[in-house]
Design a protein around this motif. Sequence first.
Motif, PDB file in Angstrom:
ATOM      1  N   ALA A   1       0.691  -1.236   0.099  1.00 18.65           N
ATOM      2  CA  ALA A   1       0.042  -0.025  -0.117  1.00 18.65           C
ATOM      3  C   ALA A   1       0.880   1.316  -0.020  1.00 18.65           C
ATOM      4  N   SER A   2       0.032   2.358  -0.409  1.00 22.25           N
ATOM      5  CA  SER A   2       0.998   3.579  -0.466  1.00 22.25           C
ATOM      6  C   SER A   2       1.447   3.889   1.014  1.00 22.25           C
ATOM      7  N   SER A   3       0.688   3.592   1.740  1.00 22.47           N
ATOM      8  CA  SER A   3       1.169   4.047   3.262  1.00 22.47           C
ATOM      9  C   SER A   3       2.315   3.118   3.836  1.00 22.47           C
ATOM     10  N   ASP A   4       2.587   1.982   3.217  1.00 25.48           N
ATOM     11  CA  ASP A   4       3.452   0.747   3.666  1.00 25.48           C
ATOM     12  C   ASP A   4       4.797   1.298   2.954  1.00 25.48           C
ATOM     13  N   ARG A   5       5.904   0.704   3.412  1.00 22.63           N
ATOM     14  CA  ARG A   5       7.024   0.754   3.099  1.00 22.63           C
ATOM     15  C   ARG A   5       7.587  -0.647   2.456  1.00 22.63           C
ATOM     16  N   MET A   6       8.271  -0.857   1.415  1.00 17.40           N
ATOM     17  CA  MET A   6       9.208  -1.996   1.165  1.00 17.40           C
ATOM     18  C   MET A   6      10.415  -2.059   1.263  1.00 17.40           C
ATOM     19  N   VAL A   7      10.853  -3.010   2.267  1.00 19.71           N
ATOM     20  CA  VAL A   7      12.261  -2.944   2.438  1.00 19.71           C
ATOM     21  C   VAL A   7      13.030  -4.412   2.025  1.00 19.71           C
ATOM     22  N   TYR A   8      14.153  -4.441   1.622  1.00 21.76           N
ATOM     23  CA  TYR A   8      14.801  -5.447   1.467  1.00 21.76           C
ATOM     24  C   TYR A   8      15.597  -5.962   2.613  1.00 21.76           C
ATOM     25  N   ARG A   9      15.461  -7.014   2.830  1.00 22.60           N
ATOM     26  CA  ARG A   9      16.609  -7.650   4.069  1.00 22.60           C
ATOM     27  C   ARG A   9      17.416  -8.682   3.269  1.00 22.60           C
ATOM     28  N   PRO A  10      18.605  -8.784   3.829  1.00 18.53           N
ATOM     29  CA  PRO A  10      19.449  -9.636   3.075  1.00 18.53           C
ATOM     30  C   PRO A  10      19.415 -11.183   3.493  1.00 18.53           C
TER      31      PRO A  10
ATOM     32  N   SER B   1      15.955  -8.680 -12.278  1.00 21.18           N
ATOM     33  CA  SER B   1      17.390  -7.927 -12.465  1.00 21.18           C
ATOM     34  C   SER B   1      17.728  -6.784 -11.887  1.00 21.18           C
ATOM     35  N   GLU B   2      16.898  -6.202 -11.398  1.00 18.09           N
ATOM     36  CA  GLU B   2      17.091  -4.605 -10.781  1.00 18.09           C
ATOM     37  C   GLU B   2      15.910  -4.668  -9.539  1.00 18.09           C
ATOM     38  N   PRO B   3      16.434  -3.922  -8.218  1.00 15.13           N
ATOM     39  CA  PRO B   3      15.450  -3.837  -7.274  1.00 15.13           C
ATOM     40  C   PRO B   3      14.486  -2.801  -7.618  1.00 15.13           C
ATOM     41  N   ASP B   4      13.515  -2.940  -6.744  1.00 10.19           N
ATOM     42  CA  ASP B   4      12.235  -1.909  -6.870  1.00 10.19           C
ATOM     43  C   ASP B   4      12.880  -0.400  -6.560  1.00 10.19           C
ATOM     44  N   ASP B   5      12.607   0.421  -7.365  1.00 15.11           N
ATOM     45  CA  ASP B   5      13.344   1.805  -7.222  1.00 15.11           C
ATOM     46  C   ASP B   5      12.823   2.516  -6.035  1.00 15.11           C
ATOM     47  N   GLN B   6      11.450   2.090  -5.618  1.00 17.67           N
ATOM     48  CA  GLN B   6      11.127   2.803  -4.142  1.00 17.67           C
ATOM     49  C   GLN B   6      11.395   2.052  -3.013  1.00 17.67           C
ATOM     50  N   ALA B   7      12.045   0.809  -3.244  1.00 16.23           N
ATOM     51  CA  ALA B   7      12.529   0.164  -1.877  1.00 16.23           C
ATOM     52  C   ALA B   7      13.369   0.687  -1.145  1.00 16.23           C
ATOM     53  N   GLU B   8      13.587   0.113   0.263  1.00 17.88           N
ATOM     54  CA  GLU B   8      14.881   0.619   1.037  1.00 17.88           C
ATOM     55  C   GLU B   8      15.520  -0.996   1.240  1.00 17.88           C
ATOM     56  N   PHE B   9      16.686  -0.630   1.738  1.00 23.05           N
ATOM     57  CA  PHE B   9      17.343  -1.692   2.099  1.00 23.05           C
ATOM     58  C   PHE B   9      17.733  -1.852   3.544  1.00 23.05           C
ATOM     59  N   GLY B  10      17.562  -3.055   3.882  1.00 26.96           N
ATOM     60  CA  GLY B  10      17.801  -3.287   5.739  1.00 26.96           C
ATOM     61  C   GLY B  10      19.487  -3.294   5.694  1.00 26.96           C
TER      62      GLY B  10
END
Length: 814
Positions: free
Chosen positions: A520-529, A582-591
């Motif tokens: 959702a627009s109010s949520d964040r997507m975060v990549y975890r390793p 091939s590429e990460p989501d450009d709106q995502a953050e990284f843990g």
Amino acid sequence: MQDFEKLGAFYLGRRFDVAANQSTDETILYDSKDLTTHAVVVGMTGSGKTGLCLDLLEEAGLDRIPAIVIDPKGDIANLLLTFPDLTPADFRPWIDESQAQREGLTPDEFAAGESKKWTKGLASWGQDGERIRNFRNKVDLQIFTPGSDAGRPLTILKSFAAPAPEIINDADAFRERISSAVSGLLALLGIDADPIRSREHILISNLLDKAWAAGRDLDLGQLIGEIQKPPFQRVGIMDLDSFFPSKERMELAMTMNNLLASPSFASWMSGEPLDVKRLLHTADGQPRISIMSIAHLNDAERMFFVTILLNEVLAWMRSQAGTSSLRAMLYMDEVFGYFPPTANPPSKQPMLTLLKQARAFGLGVVLATQNPVDLDYKGLSNTGTWFLGRLQTERDKARVIEGLEGAASNTGASFNRAEMEQILAGLGSRRFLMNNVHDDEPVVFETRWAMSYLRGPLTRTQIQTLVDKSQPFSPPAAASSGRPAAEKMAAPPPTPTTNMPQLVPGDVKQKFVAANGQVASSDRMVYRPALYATGRLHFVRASYKVDQWTQRSFLVPVRDEDIPDEVWNESQPLEESLDFESEPDDQAEFGPLPESMQVKKKFAAWEKEFKEFLYREQDLPVFKCKELKTYSEPGETEGDFKVRLEQLASENRDLQVEKLRKKYAAKFETLRNRMRRAEERIEREESQYKQKKMDSILSVGTTLMGALLGRKAVSVTNARRAGSSMRSFGRASKEKGDIARAKDNLEDLQADFEELEAKFNDEVTEIESKLNIDNLDFEQLSVRPRKSDISIEDFAVAWLPWRVDTAGIAEPVF
């Protein structure tokens, strides 16, 4: 009473003596493998047809033979009304309260009467609650309600997936699959489409042909899109728009879209998968009777579902190995309208194919109807067994006789039309004529008491009561899928810079796992390793008949700063492959990335440890049956191996019993001939005795009369006559002694026959016991991978997408 608890033999009832109008003590046992040549049950309302069909299914369950049941009226769901304790409380929820009222009884009193009635009825046929308990323990019973959530719903999405390679590579089977699938779909849309003349049928058939031939699945949504924009420009020799203009294709697409968008159709899209393998057996190999209750559907929906189901059964059937033993049953109650003599509804072609081909695969098809004029008897000409009950009209009898004659001529069997007509005319309730091409002659029998409580059609509410949907239809696999559950994040990760993933050493591969859920627009997507690795292993053991290559993937989600050296001991096996981008989501953050994952030499150590982990911890389970000298096949689960093992045991049992019959046949025939001659001798001796006795009486009478009436003293002649008369009495007495000796001889022969029969039955029981699935030695073995063949196919840092809501709750979306 003859012992009827025999594997491979269905207890149906007792022989009925038509002349004496009463049942005999002779038990009717139907050889289950005879059902591979299929059966038809015909009888009017009140003939006992439903009871006989339930008997067949109960016996199948007791013999661990699975079945798929198509139930248009709701009667066959009575199979679940089987109560081992037979208490009034068991019957109380299922009685017909209006009937109790008509009889002037309270519901509790009526239930008590039904309990007593069923207990007494079962006992009169040598059955009891323990037999019911045995039935319930041996087979899993399920009620499915496609298009409804009353029972277990079924999704039909899979029905437009590409069929198995066996179907695609068989031109006739592939063409039949496409034709019947399209016919069923168009029938649901209310389009009466001829496969040759209908543009709708031809267009959709071409779409399925192109997709399936390429191994590409289609769902209804994709099919709608391809109707609007087909992936071809010509149909036959005509261009697409001339054959089916774009505007008219849009109308067809809109009609199909309306169906898909309809709230009433939503129930067709959810539920258990229409998987024949799982409809016939549980995941752990227990046989299952799956009842498809379709009474709630309209005619078009029923035709659609039955057509789809028959196609799925065909596809499953063609993937099985051939067998001469009964593997499974397909039963359809009230087949009226689905297999007519002249019309060609979508269900007819797959049904006809099953009747022609299923025998080779051990699938027995049983069709039941009270409308014999609605059956295609030419299509049923290969049907081996006919169960014929009371019929309503002369026209019905004529049609049945026609079908019997066709079946007889097809098998070369003799057929006595006059005798058959006479028998059919005298049948009463629960009395059936069984004409089995595998037997020497037809037999009339009275059906046994059904273990199921014959409540009649079940209502939606009653079905909901019976079905426990809290229990999973297919238990989840023992191994984890590797996907973690939702959790509360200790703290939201800091928003990293865009070069955050570059902290991984440059020559270490990175993979970005695709998100499979919406954020959702109010949520964040975060990549975890996480650490991700795939290894290729080779399992070899000649003595276990194993030589298999396989790939196994593992994932180690990283949550702590410190990663142990033996990191793979914490890994999760991936049962399903991950989708990568091939590429990460450009709106995502990284843990945050732990420091150890920023050191190159650590990856080399983890990669080396992964190879050791594969050799040390991975194995290939192999299942073995010592008695049948059989091992599981590559990729075969324990449950599937048990199913195959049970089929092999049935085949071996049938083969050994048949050999035993042949071995004993000559001995039985010799004793039968000797008993027949002994019976003839008794008749002859008794006849001679009667004649001698009569001669003696007449001779003595004549002598006495001559002596009494003669005027002279007893003459020499009279004396001789008296002596002759006494010798006649002597000969008569000798004849009487001969009768006694002849009877003794017959009794000795009968005792020999019974002894031989007991010996034969003991050997049959020994075979059945040895090959009973519960008595087979089932062993799980383990094969280690060959160390020199282990290779690492993929090794990377995998970035896993998580959704984090405003409350800090993190949930995986992969």
